[in-house]
Design a protein around this motif. Structure first.
Motif, PDB file in Angstrom:
ATOM      1  N   ARG A 192       0.829  -1.216   0.000  1.00 52.27           N
ATOM      2  CA  ARG A 192       0.000   0.000   0.000  1.00 52.27           C
ATOM      3  C   ARG A 192       0.859   1.259   0.000  1.00 52.27           C
ATOM      4  O   ARG A 192       0.334   2.368   0.042  1.00 52.27           O
ATOM      5  CB  ARG A 192      -0.927   0.007   1.229  1.00 52.27           C
ATOM      6  N   GLY A 193       2.177   1.112  -0.009  1.00 50.48           N
ATOM      7  CA  GLY A 193       3.075   2.259  -0.059  1.00 50.48           C
ATOM      8  C   GLY A 193       3.425   2.846   1.291  1.00 50.48           C
ATOM      9  O   GLY A 193       3.950   3.959   1.369  1.00 50.48           O
ATOM     10  N   VAL A 194       3.164   2.108   2.355  1.00 50.62           N
ATOM     11  CA  VAL A 194       3.491   2.587   3.701  1.00 50.62           C
ATOM     12  C   VAL A 194       4.996   2.481   3.923  1.00 50.62           C
ATOM     13  O   VAL A 194       5.606   1.455   3.625  1.00 50.62           O
ATOM     14  CB  VAL A 194       2.722   1.778   4.775  1.00 50.62           C
ATOM     15  N   GLY A 195       5.578   3.572   4.450  1.00 51.93           N
ATOM     16  CA  GLY A 195       7.007   3.595   4.720  1.00 51.93           C
ATOM     17  C   GLY A 195       7.353   3.707   6.187  1.00 51.93           C
ATOM     18  O   GLY A 195       8.513   3.553   6.570  1.00 51.93           O
ATOM     19  N   ALA A 196       6.351   3.968   7.041  1.00 46.17           N
ATOM     20  CA  ALA A 196       6.591   4.077   8.483  1.00 46.17           C
ATOM     21  C   ALA A 196       5.249   3.964   9.198  1.00 46.17           C
ATOM     22  O   ALA A 196       4.193   4.227   8.608  1.00 46.17           O
ATOM     23  CB  ALA A 196       7.258   5.401   8.834  1.00 46.17           C
ATOM     24  N   PHE A 197       5.327   3.601  10.462  1.00 45.26           N
ATOM     25  CA  PHE A 197       4.141   3.463  11.299  1.00 45.26           C
ATOM     26  C   PHE A 197       4.212   4.405  12.486  1.00 45.26           C
ATOM     27  O   PHE A 197       5.271   4.579  13.081  1.00 45.26           O
ATOM     28  CB  PHE A 197       4.031   2.034  11.868  1.00 45.26           C
ATOM     29  N   ILE A 198       3.079   4.986  12.829  1.00 43.02           N
ATOM     30  CA  ILE A 198       2.906   5.656  14.114  1.00 43.02           C
ATOM     31  C   ILE A 198       1.926   4.781  14.888  1.00 43.02           C
ATOM     32  O   ILE A 198       0.827   4.505  14.418  1.00 43.02           O
ATOM     33  CB  ILE A 198       2.351   7.086  13.963  1.00 43.02           C
ATOM     34  N   SER A 199       2.357   4.342  16.042  1.00 42.80           N
ATOM     35  CA  SER A 199       1.555   3.462  16.872  1.00 42.80           C
ATOM     36  C   SER A 199       1.216   4.187  18.162  1.00 42.80           C
ATOM     37  O   SER A 199       2.097   4.764  18.800  1.00 42.80           O
ATOM     38  CB  SER A 199       2.382   2.210  17.189  1.00 42.80           C
ATOM     39  N   ALA A 200      -0.043   4.149  18.563  1.00 44.79           N
ATOM     40  CA  ALA A 200      -0.440   4.816  19.808  1.00 44.79           C
ATOM     41  C   ALA A 200      -1.302   3.880  20.626  1.00 44.79           C
ATOM     42  O   ALA A 200      -2.253   3.289  20.118  1.00 44.79           O
ATOM     43  CB  ALA A 200      -1.206   6.095  19.502  1.00 44.79           C
ATOM     44  N   ALA A 201      -0.938   3.756  21.906  1.00 44.15           N
ATOM     45  CA  ALA A 201      -1.719   2.904  22.803  1.00 44.15           C
ATOM     46  C   ALA A 201      -1.466   3.332  24.238  1.00 44.15           C
ATOM     47  O   ALA A 201      -0.414   3.879  24.567  1.00 44.15           O
ATOM     48  CB  ALA A 201      -1.335   1.437  22.605  1.00 44.15           C
TER      49      ALA A 201
END
Length: 163
Positions: free
Chosen positions: A54-63
């Motif tokens: 899908r072209g994702v190059g990085a993740f921001i994760s929040a929890a």
């Protein structure tokens, strides 16, 4: 290239929305998901494992609370994962901070401050700016604007002192 924002609960959205808006300002598209490391692990795995196509190059994760989401995401990818601990319990986010920052060697999660979603967006922009001069220029202008904003505030205080 785009970023994927994954939050453990919809109650995290008010904290993540400014990051989503800031990514837009830098010209970075983002996908937004609600998925829990504990309650929907199959969904998390699917989101992460299909991200490159899908072209994702990085993740921001929040929890919040135990905050294992960033580590679970990082276990499924070699793409950068930026964790945002959320203040969601009586421990004021310290539980989430420690859960996010204390990853075992070999599975890193870059960790921002508690509720530090805007810095996560800036960090994504800095990563993407390594290969995108347009984003790099937008980052430079963003920092220049911060300098201007501080000067305006400094002048405002100086004027109040001179009254």
């Amino acid at each position: 290239m785009k970023a994927a924002i994954i939050m453990g609960s919809d109650s995290d959205w008010p904290i993540l929305k400014p990051a989503h808006e800031l990514l837009k300002q830098f010209g970075i598209e983002s996908e937004v998901f609600v998925a829990s490391a504990h309650r929907t692990p199959t969904k998390v795995k699917e989101i992460v494992s299909t991200a490159p196509e899908r072209g994702v190059g990085a993740f921001i994760s929040a929890a919040g609370a135990a905050a294992h989401l960033g580590g679970v995401i990082a276990s499924y990818t070699t793409l950068p994962v930026i964790g945002v601990p959320i203040n969601a319990t009586s421990l004021n986010g310290m539980d989430a901070l420690l859960s996010t920052v204390q990853m075992p060697s070999g599975i890193p999660v870059a960790t921002m401050a508690i509720n530090g979603a805007k810095n996560a967006a800036i960090f994504v922009a800095e990563i993407f700016a390594l290969s995108d001069d347009e984003i790099k220029e937008k980052l430079i202008k963003y920092r220049e604007k911060m300098v201007e904003d501080v000067e305006v505030k400094a002048n405002r205080v100086a004027q109040q002192l001179n009254k």
